[in-house]
Design an enzyme around this catalytic site. Structure first.
Site, PDB file in Angstrom:
ATOM      1  N   GLU A 178      30.240  42.346  67.748  1.00 18.78           N
ATOM      2  CA  GLU A 178      30.521  42.993  66.458  1.00 18.78           C
ATOM      3  C   GLU A 178      30.058  44.456  66.461  1.00 18.78           C
ATOM      4  OE1 GLU A 178      32.343  41.785  64.194  1.00 18.78           O
ATOM      5  OE2 GLU A 178      32.208  39.603  64.284  1.00 18.78           O
ATOM      6  N   ARG A 237      32.867  47.395  66.008  1.00 20.57           N
ATOM      7  CA  ARG A 237      32.821  48.136  64.736  1.00 20.57           C
ATOM      8  C   ARG A 237      32.106  49.480  64.885  1.00 20.57           C
ATOM      9  NH1 ARG A 237      33.033  43.641  59.975  1.00 20.57           N
ATOM     10  NH2 ARG A 237      33.441  41.870  61.298  1.00 20.57           N
ATOM     11  N   ASP A 280      41.042  34.974  70.368  1.00 23.00           N
ATOM     12  CA  ASP A 280      42.046  36.013  70.072  1.00 23.00           C
ATOM     13  C   ASP A 280      42.019  37.297  70.907  1.00 23.00           C
ATOM     14  OD1 ASP A 280      39.633  36.642  68.807  1.00 23.00           O
ATOM     15  OD2 ASP A 280      40.455  36.746  66.777  1.00 23.00           O
ATOM     16  N   GLU A 288      45.227  41.090  60.038  1.00 22.69           N
ATOM     17  CA  GLU A 288      46.112  40.814  61.186  1.00 22.69           C
ATOM     18  C   GLU A 288      47.606  40.874  60.855  1.00 22.69           C
ATOM     19  OE1 GLU A 288      43.391  39.030  60.376  1.00 22.69           O
ATOM     20  OE2 GLU A 288      42.053  39.623  62.017  1.00 22.69           O
TER      21      GLU A 288
HETATM   22  C1  DMJ Z   1      37.866  42.026  62.752  1.00 19.89           C
HETATM   23  O1  DMJ Z   1      36.508  42.244  62.795  1.00 19.89           O
HETATM   24  C2  DMJ Z   1      38.480  42.185  64.105  1.00 19.89           C
HETATM   25  O2  DMJ Z   1      39.850  42.378  63.966  1.00 19.89           O
HETATM   26  C3  DMJ Z   1      38.221  41.018  65.018  1.00 19.89           C
HETATM   27  O3  DMJ Z   1      38.869  41.110  66.261  1.00 19.89           O
HETATM   28  C4  DMJ Z   1      38.670  39.735  64.366  1.00 19.89           C
HETATM   29  N1  DMJ Z   1      38.268  39.614  63.009  1.00 19.89           N
HETATM   30  C5  DMJ Z   1      38.126  40.700  62.117  1.00 19.89           C
HETATM   31  C6  DMJ Z   1      39.187  40.827  61.045  1.00 19.89           C
HETATM   32  O4  DMJ Z   1      39.771  39.693  60.615  1.00 19.89           O
END
Ligand code: DMJ
Length: 552
Positions: free
Chosen positions: A137, A141, A279, A438
């Site tokens: 994270e 971010r 993902d 998304e």
């Molecule tokens: C975000 O922090 C990023 O896109 C991550 O890869 C997946 N989840 C969240 C948003 O849904």
């Protein structure tokens, strides 16, 4: 000064003010509809407005804090000091809006907010803290946000690049011990920013597939900016152990289970998902190829796409909505016909794989546009349509966290919400909406790559649903935006008291970019948190010694 002189000055000022307001009104209303084929000026203005309302509410109630409990109007930190969660994540959206807005007042406000953020990052943000953070994270971010702010400050001339480069380098160095703790180089999930103590996740200590394979774009860009190849090497070293230990990709058709033991690289949890925990593993294979043009990553990405078509893709009853389900045990094991909202990034990813960021019509004329690319485009269209339907069919116009697809004509589930088309259901535990990005992300890619105006209409419709249902008026009448408890409840939605930083970093940015004309997707690569990083020149990379050091 004489009375006549005074009057003249007042006259001039009012004259100038009239010209200024008339100019900004004309700019804003140059095109009359938000989904007009020729441009989205009015839509841009509307998205900037919601962004500024959300942002300024955060500034007023929780400035500097990492978490914004929007409904109650309070802030919190994860550790002993703030990490910049909201500020760093939101900053490049402001920079992009400032560069693209047609509204003079918005431009001035955005410029002021960028300067406010930059001063905070320069003077207040201090990563020397006795706090354990998530490596994944914090990388996507914070490191991603700082590196994209650096890139945009350089290319758009909005800010001081050196401020962001210095913070990114400091943060990157503090994350490195997480990689060094593992004997095989798969980073532990958390690290203490001051002591460097790295900690595996709770329980058996497995690493989530998506977490340790979603650091590479950021660490490669950091290597490029700092000239320190170590960042590049550490980020790439994560692949080899799990490929070697598990006869991957051959034995798995490119689809990997979501849990891996970080000390050996052995696969652990036998769940195969393109949503939570899986993902962005797939996302970063393609995006590394787009970032650096290393053929290895294109090869790997193609393998995973073939496996996805074989094992994970299905169609609903009665209308054949294409979705991506989950498998448990083995790749021929039980199939769950459900799709996390998180999976909806995949439409954009398939579209980028089909065209490499140039419009489809142009891509189709390239020698490399083959049957596989055409199939990727078809899947992109179909899955993006499904994701759009998960919004369009609910009473709020917003999608739930997870949708469950019908496999039989007579399918029925007591107490689950059933969509009007009968193609999908929502379980009572999955009805929330966290303002996730998304779907609008994929629609943004589809618009720029196809030029089909229906995609602008879809994102406008979704934006309107967010604006209506996630807006929350506190008892004192002040406005904010927040996650909601149910997308299927009739009447007033109830707030979840949290504005996720990705509402500002991703969701509003992707909606916004849908309405910016001529945004060139072949020049940037968005990290998984929507932070745009530059496409790097392979020759320049080779000159700097930044090259892939492994192969299958
Ligand atoms: C975000 O922090 C990023 O896109 C991550 O890869 C997946 N989840 C969240 C948003 O849904």
């Amino acid at each position: 000064m004489t009375k006549i002189g005074m009057r003249r000055i007042v006259k001039w000022i009012s004259c100038l003010a009239t010209v200024y307001f008339a100019y900004s009104y004309m700019q804003r209303h140059r095109f009359t509809t938000a989904t007009d084929d020729t441009g989205g000026t009015e839509a841009q203005y509307a998205v900037e407005k919601v962004f500024l309302e959300s942002w300024q509410d955060y500034v007023a109630h929780a400035w500097g804090y990492d978490v914004f409990n929007a409904a109650s109007g309070q802030g919190q930190n994860f550790g002993e000091k703030p990490l910049g969660w909201m500020i760093v994540d939101a900053l490049d959206t402001m920079m992009l809006m400032q560069a693209h807005t047609k509204d003079v007042r918005h431009r001035l406000r955005l410029r002021r907010e960028v300067a406010r953020c930059e001063a905070w990052i320069r003077d207040e943000l201090d990563y020397d803290m006795n706090t354990e953070v998530s490596v994944f994270e914090t990388t996507i971010r914070m490191l991603g946000g700082l590196l994209s702010a650096h890139h945009l400050a350089e290319t758009l001339g909005v800010g001081t690049p050196a401020v962001y480069a210095a913070k990114a380098e400091e943060l990157g160095a503090r994350l490195v011990p997480a990689f060094l703790a593992s004997p095989v180089g798969i980073p532990y999930s958390s690290v203490n920013l001051r002591t460097g103590e790295a900690v595996k996740s709770m329980g058996i200590g497995e690493a989530s597939l998506a977490e340790f394979t979603t650091l590479q774009l950021e660490f490669k860009q950091l290597a490029y900016v700092t000239g320190n190849a170590t960042y590049w090497k550490l980020a790439e070293a994560v692949y080899k152990p799990f490929f070697r230990e598990n006869d991957y990709p051959a034995a798995y058709d490119g689809i990997a289970p979501v849990g891996v033991l970080p000390d050996t690289g052995k696969f652990f949890t036998p769940a195969f998902k393109i949503g939570a925990r899986g993902d962005s593993y797939y996302e970063y294979l393609l995006k590394q190829y787009l970032q650096t043009r290393e053929p290895l990553y294109w090869k790997l990405y193609q393998t995973t796409m073939t496996g996805m078509a074989k094992h994970m893709i299905a169609r609903s009853v009665p209308d054949d909505y294409l979705y991506i389900g989950e498998r448990y045990g083995t790749l021929s094991g039980p199939f769950m016909p459900q799709m996390d909202h998180l999976v909806c990034f995949i439409g954009g990813l398939y579209a980028m794989a089909a065209t490499e960021g140039v419009p489809l019509a142009k891509a189709e004329q390239q020698p490399w546009f083959d049957g596989d690319r055409a199939l990727y485009w078809q899947i992109a269209e179909d899955v993006t349509y499904t994701c759009y339907r998960t919004y369009h069919e609910t009473p709020t116009g917003l999608a739930a966290e997870i949708s469950f697809f019908s496999v039989r004509e007579d399918e029925a589930h007591d107490s689950w919400w059933e969509s009007p088309s009968r193609n999908f259901f929502i379980k009572p535990t999955d009805v929330q909406n966290l303002q996730r990005p998304e779907t609008v992300e994929s629609i943004m890619y589809m618009w720029h790559l196809s030029g089909d105006s229906k995609y602008r209409q879809w994102n406008w419709e979704i934006f309107e649903a967010f604006r209506k249902n996630t807006a929350y008026y506190r008892p004192d009448g002040s406005l904010t935006y927040t996650s909601i408890n149910s997308v299927v409840a009739e009447g007033q939605t109830t707030p979840r008291d949290n504005m996720e930083s990705f509402w500002l970093a991703e969701t509003l940015k992707y909606v916004y970019l849908t309405f910016v004309d001529d945004f060139d997707l072949s020049k940037v690569v968005f990290n998984t948190e929507a932070h745009p990083l530059p496409v790097l020149d392979p020759e320049e990379l080779a000159r700097r010694g930044l090259v892939t050091g492994w192969d299958l």
